[in-house]
Design an enzyme around this catalytic site. Structure first.
Site, mmCIF file in Angstrom:
data_model
loop_
_atom_site.group_PDB
_atom_site.id
_atom_site.type_symbol
_atom_site.label_atom_id
_atom_site.label_comp_id
_atom_site.label_asym_id
_atom_site.label_seq_id
_atom_site.Cartn_x
_atom_site.Cartn_y
_atom_site.Cartn_z
ATOM 1 N N LYS A 191 38.077 -25.640 51.700
ATOM 2 C CA LYS A 191 36.893 -25.730 50.845
ATOM 3 C C LYS A 191 36.339 -27.130 51.048
ATOM 4 C CE LYS A 191 35.298 -26.165 46.149
ATOM 5 N NZ LYS A 191 35.546 -26.064 44.704
ATOM 6 N N ALA A 223 31.203 -23.438 41.188
ATOM 7 C CA ALA A 223 30.965 -24.543 40.247
ATOM 8 C C ALA A 223 29.841 -24.260 39.256
ATOM 9 C CB ALA A 223 30.654 -25.859 40.958
ATOM 10 N N ASN A 275 36.892 -22.938 37.678
ATOM 11 C CA ASN A 275 38.128 -23.603 37.265
ATOM 12 C C ASN A 275 38.042 -24.023 35.792
ATOM 13 O OD1 ASN A 275 40.250 -26.138 38.832
ATOM 14 N ND2 ASN A 275 40.325 -25.375 36.782
ATOM 15 N N THR A 276 37.129 -24.968 35.503
ATOM 16 C CA THR A 276 37.072 -25.560 34.173
ATOM 17 C C THR A 276 36.867 -24.517 33.075
ATOM 18 O OG1 THR A 276 36.080 -27.494 35.219
ATOM 19 C CG2 THR A 276 35.964 -27.390 32.823
#
Lengths: 257, 65
Positions: free
Chosen positions: A96, A184, A206-207
């Site tokens: 990535k 993202a 992710n977050t």
């Protein structure tokens, strides 16, 4: 089925491994998400702490593919060297590729990104470029050898969702056959579903899971939202219209006035 | 020999990169290495001589998004 560099993938959710309350919650969230691809990184190892060794054991036990990143790299040289190290440590040619150009927004340096993608492709890497929704940059990345693209929804960690729906829709329309992954900016399951309804092939986040009040439940919620969004896209949604159109038939209505 | 390992100064009697990893007790760990900003594959560590002032980076798997 989704295909990344010749590998068939059933789950359309790619999950990051950072910022979870504990390793156990990370493992449970990964399982609840149904993901087949976890993103990982490289950081300095110390002989005393050996943090990396414990983490690697946890990930290996989950039995999924890993997608190493070049997070934090601000130059082509750093990103290329990090990718080379990642290939050896993780035993995969997947990378990535992040080349960050601006600290406040973590916006990709698309010029460096294209250059690094070209170098890494020539060295046999299979590059997953973290990019913007810019069409011209996308063309350059494909010319550089990338077989898929990962445009941002919004800046990393913001949870704002899809900031430029027009741009993302244009990208999808312009590259109907290139796997496109929103990477993202996703905050809620509805954002991920919206990305899938646009025809995107997968979502990387992710977050939104790791920092949720209940990461394991949120991982499951994202998995279902992504499945629903994909199914909705395939079912060919109606186009919005300005004026109302009655769904109940007008003909046959009783005259009661 | 003065070496900078992961940003910290070390005084190691290591002729090559493999020896430096042994002295740092990282020779059996899952790590990748770079010398002065350039990747050094595991198979090349023993043949990679060190010089005073060299910068070594030793990285391992970690959480990432």
């Amino acid at each position: 089925m989704l295909n990344f560099y010749g590998v068939e993938i059933a789950s359309r959710l790619l999950l990051g491994t950072a910022q979870y309350p504990s390793p156990a919650i990370l493992a449970d969230a990964a399982r609840a998400s149904g993901t087949e691809i976890l993103t990982v990184s490289l950081r300095r190892e110390s002989g005393r702490l050996r943090e990396g060794q414990d983490f690697w054991g946890l990930i290996a036990d989950l039995g999924v593919r890993v997608l190493p990143n070049t997070a934090g790299c601000h130059s082509v040289k750093e990103a290329v060297t990090t990718a080379q190290m990642a290939r050896e440590v993780f035993g995969t040619s997947w990378i990535k590729l992040e080349v960050i150009g601006e600290a406040d927004t973590l916006q990709p340096d698309v010029f460096g990104l294209v250059e690094a993608a070209r170098i890494l492709t020539s060295e046999g890497f299979e590059v997953f470029p973290y990019t913007t929704e810019d069409l011209v940059v996308a063309e350059r990345l494909l010319d550089a050898g990338c077989k898929l693209l990962m445009p941002w929804g919004a800046p990393i960690g913001t949870g704002m969702g899809l900031n430029n729906v027009y741009g993302l829709r244009s990208l999808r329309a312009h590259f109907p056959d290139v796997p496109l992954v929103i990477d993202a900016g996703i905050g809620r399951p509805s954002h991920a579903a919206a990305a899938m309804e646009l025809g995107y092939d997968a979502v990387l986040l992710n977050t939104a899971v790791a920092k949720a009040g209940d990461p394991v439940a949120m991982a499951g919620a994202f998995a279902r939202a992504i499945e629903a969004g994909r199914a909705g896209f395939l079912a060919d949604p109606i186009e919005p219209r300005d004026m109302a159109a009655p769904s109940t038939p007008v003909f046959g209505r009783a005259s009661l006035a | 020999m003065k070496l900078t390992v992961n940003g910290d100064e070390h005084d190691l009697a290591a002729a090559d990169l493999a020896e430096a990893l042994r002295l740092l007790e990282l020779d059996s760990a899952v790590v990748a290495t770079a010398l002065n900003g350039a990747f050094v594959p595991a198979a090349s560590r023993a043949a990679t001589a060190l010089e005073d002032g060299d910068r070594i980076e030793i990285v391992s798997p970690r959480q990432g998004g």
